[in-house]
Design an enzyme around this catalytic site. Structure first.
Site, PDB file in Angstrom:
ATOM      1  N   CYS A 190      -7.479  12.922 -29.091  1.00  0.00           N
ATOM      2  CA  CYS A 190      -7.902  13.992 -28.190  1.00  0.00           C
ATOM      3  C   CYS A 190      -7.621  13.637 -26.735  1.00  0.00           C
ATOM      4  O   CYS A 190      -7.211  14.489 -25.965  1.00  0.00           O
ATOM      5  CB  CYS A 190      -9.409  14.254 -28.318  1.00  0.00           C
ATOM      6  SG  CYS A 190     -10.016  14.263 -29.986  1.00  0.00           S
ATOM      7  N   ASP A 191      -7.892  12.401 -26.356  1.00  0.00           N
ATOM      8  CA  ASP A 191      -7.929  12.065 -24.932  1.00  0.00           C
ATOM      9  C   ASP A 191      -6.881  11.051 -24.470  1.00  0.00           C
ATOM     10  O   ASP A 191      -6.736  10.813 -23.272  1.00  0.00           O
ATOM     11  CB  ASP A 191      -9.332  11.546 -24.577  1.00  0.00           C
ATOM     12  CG  ASP A 191     -10.402  12.572 -24.927  1.00  0.00           C
ATOM     13  OD1 ASP A 191     -10.247  13.727 -24.509  1.00  0.00           O
ATOM     14  OD2 ASP A 191     -11.362  12.234 -25.631  1.00  0.00           O
ATOM     15  N   CYS A 232     -12.129   9.333 -29.214  1.00  0.00           N
ATOM     16  CA  CYS A 232     -11.033   9.984 -29.935  1.00  0.00           C
ATOM     17  C   CYS A 232      -9.724   9.845 -29.173  1.00  0.00           C
ATOM     18  O   CYS A 232      -9.484  10.559 -28.198  1.00  0.00           O
ATOM     19  CB  CYS A 232     -11.387  11.454 -30.147  1.00  0.00           C
ATOM     20  SG  CYS A 232     -10.016  12.418 -30.760  1.00  0.00           S
TER      21      CYS A 232
END
Ligand code: NDP
Length: 311
Positions: free
Chosen positions: A139-140, A136
């Site tokens: 997200c990261d 993701c």
């Protein structure tokens, strides 16, 4: 007046939340089981440019938050729980859902549990997940400012993730196992035109190396034409290679294809009367937010009609 019916919606992506908007507005008491990823896959997406009605696009988490609020506005009840199993009494038309909070009884069910990201399947790869190995970018990606990254895949997801990651990363290598791309022309071109993205075709990651901090710091990269493997230093790897349907909890109970996608039998209804299916859990072709939302609407309307037919 017939008594108020109570139904369960399993899943909180566009299919589940749209279904909830419809069932709640139809005065059906609605519990939404949010699952392990509340809001579903779109919460891991950046800009959504193709959801009708948002001229300048909308980001995934915002769209899902809006859908959830809209469902709650009509009375949907949010349960931050993951469903483990469903049992049913076919004669009484009663459905028993077991989740983290125990067992609850319902008059009908919509399964909209979606799909989850696929990883490469290399031996021991779990060790690296979240430690330089991610699925993701939204997200990261933030953690990789001025770093060098690999994105694996050749579909729209890989193109989107690569472009997104160039906001942070110094360089993104797009690793595709062949020289054929499933991505749409416009998204492929956008990635090809991005000066921070370099394409490595006919290539596959076959192993990970980690540093003392136990984070990925290099990979083995195999050239699939020559079969030669070389070690490549890298700060992080993001996979964007497709999805696995979240249908484990109804295995052996409902029909599914080899990959685990559920198969509706009567419009959106499964072979078990009273259990309906919507969204990516059954759709491996379109897989769009708008098609999932449409599926959720159809399942909710079918469920409503079915409940009425029992009176
Ligand atoms: P796709 O199925 O389209 O593409 C998967 C890619 O991953 C393919 O290139 C495939 O290679 C590769 N792949 C699969 N398994 C492996 C593996 N084990 N190792 C290496 N490579 C692998 O999936 P996407 O997630 O990209 O897209 C899914 C759907 O979502 C599509 O319909 C897409 O259009 C849509 N989408 C739309 C977006 C948008 O409009 N903004 C954004 C993202 C997705 P191979 O071809 O060799 O099998």
């Amino acid at each position: 007046m017939s008594e108020t019916k109570k139904i369960a919606i399993i899943g909180s992506g566009p299919a589940g939340l749209t279904a909830a908007i419809y069932t709640s507005r139809a005065d059906i008491e609605t519990d939404i089981f949010m699952g392990i990823q509340p809001g579903g896959q779109l919460t891991t997406t950046t800009e959504i440019e193709n959801f009708p009605g948002f001229v300048d696009g909308i980001n995934g988490p915002d769209l899902m938050e809006n859908m959830q609020k809209q469902a709650q506005r009509f009375g949907s009840n949010i349960l931050y729980e993951t469903v483990k199993s469903i049992k049913f009494d076919a004669d009484k038309k009663e459905y028993f859902i077991t989740a983290d909070g125990g067992e609850r009884k319902y008059d009908g069910v919509i399964i909209a549990s979606g799909a989850k990201a696929k990883y490469l399947g290399l031996e021991g790869e779990e060790k690296w997940v979240g430690k330089g190995y991610h699925s993701c970018a939204t997200c990261d990606g933030f953690f990789y400012r001025d770093k060098n990254l690999i994105v694996v895949g050749g579909g729209d997801s890989a193109m989107e993730e690569s472009n997104f990651l160039t906001k942070f990363a110094k360089k993104v290598y797009l690793v595709n196992r062949t020289d054929k791309f499933r991505a749409s022309k416009i998204m492929l071109k956008r990635a090809q035109d991005n000066p921070k993205i370099e394409f490595l075709t006919n290539s596959s990651i076959t192993g990970f190396y980690g540093g003392e901090d136990e984070k990925v710091n290099a990979v083995d990269l195999k050239n699939n034409l020559s079969n030669e493997t070389s070690k490549m230093e890298i700060d992080g790897v993001f996979v964007a290679i497709g999805h696995i349907p979240n249908s484990e909890f109804v295995k052996g109970m409902l029909s599914m294809d080899e990959a685990g996608y559920l198969i509706p039998t009567n419009r959106t209804m499964s072979e078990i009367e009273g259990i309906f299916i919507a969204g990516d859990i059954e759709d491996k072709i379109y897989r769009q937010a708008i098609t999932a939302a449409g599926d959720g609407c159809r399942a909710a309307m079918d469920l409503e009609k079915w409940l009425e037919s029992l009176n």
